[in-house]
Design a protein around this motif. Structure first.
Motif, PDB file in Angstrom:
ATOM      1  N   LYS A 176       0.838  -1.206   0.000  1.00 50.96           N
ATOM      2  CA  LYS A 176       0.000   0.000   0.000  1.00 50.96           C
ATOM      3  C   LYS A 176       0.870   1.252   0.000  1.00 50.96           C
ATOM      4  N   GLU A 177       1.941   1.225   0.779  1.00 54.37           N
ATOM      5  CA  GLU A 177       2.850   2.371   0.877  1.00 54.37           C
ATOM      6  C   GLU A 177       3.595   2.606  -0.435  1.00 54.37           C
ATOM      7  N   HIS A 178       3.926   1.520  -1.141  1.00 56.76           N
ATOM      8  CA  HIS A 178       4.668   1.590  -2.403  1.00 56.76           C
ATOM      9  C   HIS A 178       3.789   1.047  -3.539  1.00 56.76           C
ATOM     10  N   ASN A 179       2.553   1.488  -3.586  1.00 52.22           N
ATOM     11  CA  ASN A 179       1.540   0.932  -4.469  1.00 52.22           C
ATOM     12  C   ASN A 179       1.975   0.841  -5.934  1.00 52.22           C
ATOM     13  N   ASP A 180       2.377   1.950  -6.528  1.00 53.17           N
ATOM     14  CA  ASP A 180       2.734   1.940  -7.952  1.00 53.17           C
ATOM     15  C   ASP A 180       3.949   1.062  -8.226  1.00 53.17           C
ATOM     16  N   PHE A 181       4.942   1.158  -7.354  1.00 50.95           N
ATOM     17  CA  PHE A 181       6.148   0.349  -7.527  1.00 50.95           C
ATOM     18  C   PHE A 181       5.810  -1.138  -7.441  1.00 50.95           C
ATOM     19  N   CYS A 182       5.064  -1.519  -6.410  1.00 51.27           N
ATOM     20  CA  CYS A 182       4.733  -2.928  -6.224  1.00 51.27           C
ATOM     21  C   CYS A 182       3.835  -3.453  -7.343  1.00 51.27           C
ATOM     22  N   ALA A 183       2.935  -2.617  -7.821  1.00 48.36           N
ATOM     23  CA  ALA A 183       2.088  -3.032  -8.945  1.00 48.36           C
ATOM     24  C   ALA A 183       2.947  -3.337 -10.172  1.00 48.36           C
ATOM     25  N   MET A 184       3.969  -2.530 -10.373  1.00 47.52           N
ATOM     26  CA  MET A 184       4.844  -2.746 -11.523  1.00 47.52           C
ATOM     27  C   MET A 184       5.681  -4.004 -11.348  1.00 47.52           C
ATOM     28  N   THR A 185       6.156  -4.266 -10.126  1.00 44.75           N
ATOM     29  CA  THR A 185       6.935  -5.486  -9.911  1.00 44.75           C
ATOM     30  C   THR A 185       6.066  -6.714 -10.131  1.00 44.75           C
ATOM     31  N   LYS A 186       4.823  -6.654  -9.718  1.00 45.63           N
ATOM     32  CA  LYS A 186       3.902  -7.779  -9.944  1.00 45.63           C
ATOM     33  C   LYS A 186       3.664  -7.986 -11.440  1.00 45.63           C
ATOM     34  N   LYS A 187       3.552  -6.880 -12.146  1.00 45.81           N
ATOM     35  CA  LYS A 187       3.357  -6.940 -13.599  1.00 45.81           C
ATOM     36  C   LYS A 187       4.565  -7.621 -14.275  1.00 45.81           C
ATOM     37  N   LEU A 188       5.746  -7.406 -13.692  1.00 43.01           N
ATOM     38  CA  LEU A 188       6.968  -8.000 -14.259  1.00 43.01           C
ATOM     39  C   LEU A 188       7.229  -9.409 -13.734  1.00 43.01           C
ATOM     40  N   GLY A 189       6.303  -9.930 -12.942  1.00 44.95           N
ATOM     41  CA  GLY A 189       6.440 -11.296 -12.494  1.00 44.95           C
ATOM     42  C   GLY A 189       6.853 -11.464 -11.053  1.00 44.95           C
ATOM     43  N   GLY A 190       6.889 -10.398 -10.287  1.00 48.48           N
ATOM     44  CA  GLY A 190       7.268 -10.506  -8.891  1.00 48.48           C
ATOM     45  C   GLY A 190       6.064 -10.711  -8.007  1.00 48.48           C
ATOM     46  N   ALA A 191       6.292 -11.144  -6.800  1.00 42.70           N
ATOM     47  CA  ALA A 191       5.251 -11.337  -5.759  1.00 42.70           C
ATOM     48  C   ALA A 191       4.082 -12.151  -6.267  1.00 42.70           C
ATOM     49  N   ASN A 192       4.388 -13.260  -6.899  1.00 47.28           N
ATOM     50  CA  ASN A 192       3.329 -14.117  -7.452  1.00 47.28           C
ATOM     51  C   ASN A 192       2.542 -14.788  -6.367  1.00 47.28           C
TER      52      ASN A 192
END
Length: 91
Positions: free
Chosen positions: A75-91
């Motif tokens: 939540k604190e790093h919403n945009d960053f984390c959304a992008m990492t998920k898009k790139l395959g992170g935090a599956n």
């Protein structure tokens, strides 16, 4: 053992573990490559973000993805984390 020694040991341990708790998402050194400004408010475009992501070590990408899987951090790093998920992170 005397109380003073115990207190000093506990204080030293808390300082060391506190440093270990600071994650990669709180490290300006790790996060700067993903932003266009020094205040880290504006993320780079997708292609540049992906290039920065892929340039990192697998260990750093894994650590960031793991941090992003935590709801509070995500939540604190919403945009960053959304992008990492898009790139395959935090599956």
């Amino acid at each position: 053992m005397n109380i003073k020694v115990l207190c000093m040991g506990a204080m030293a341990l808390s300082m060391v573990s506190g440093a270990a708790l600071a994650g990669t998402l709180d490290s300006p050194e790790k996060m700067t490559p993903f932003f266009t400004d020094s205040g880290m408010k504006t993320m780079k475009p997708d292609a540049e973000f992906k290039a920065s992501w892929m340039a990192m070590s697998e260990e750093d990408r894994t650590a960031m993805s793991k941090e992003c899987s935590d709801e509070g951090i995500a939540k604190e790093h919403n945009d960053f984390c959304a992008m990492t998920k898009k790139l395959g992170g935090a599956n």
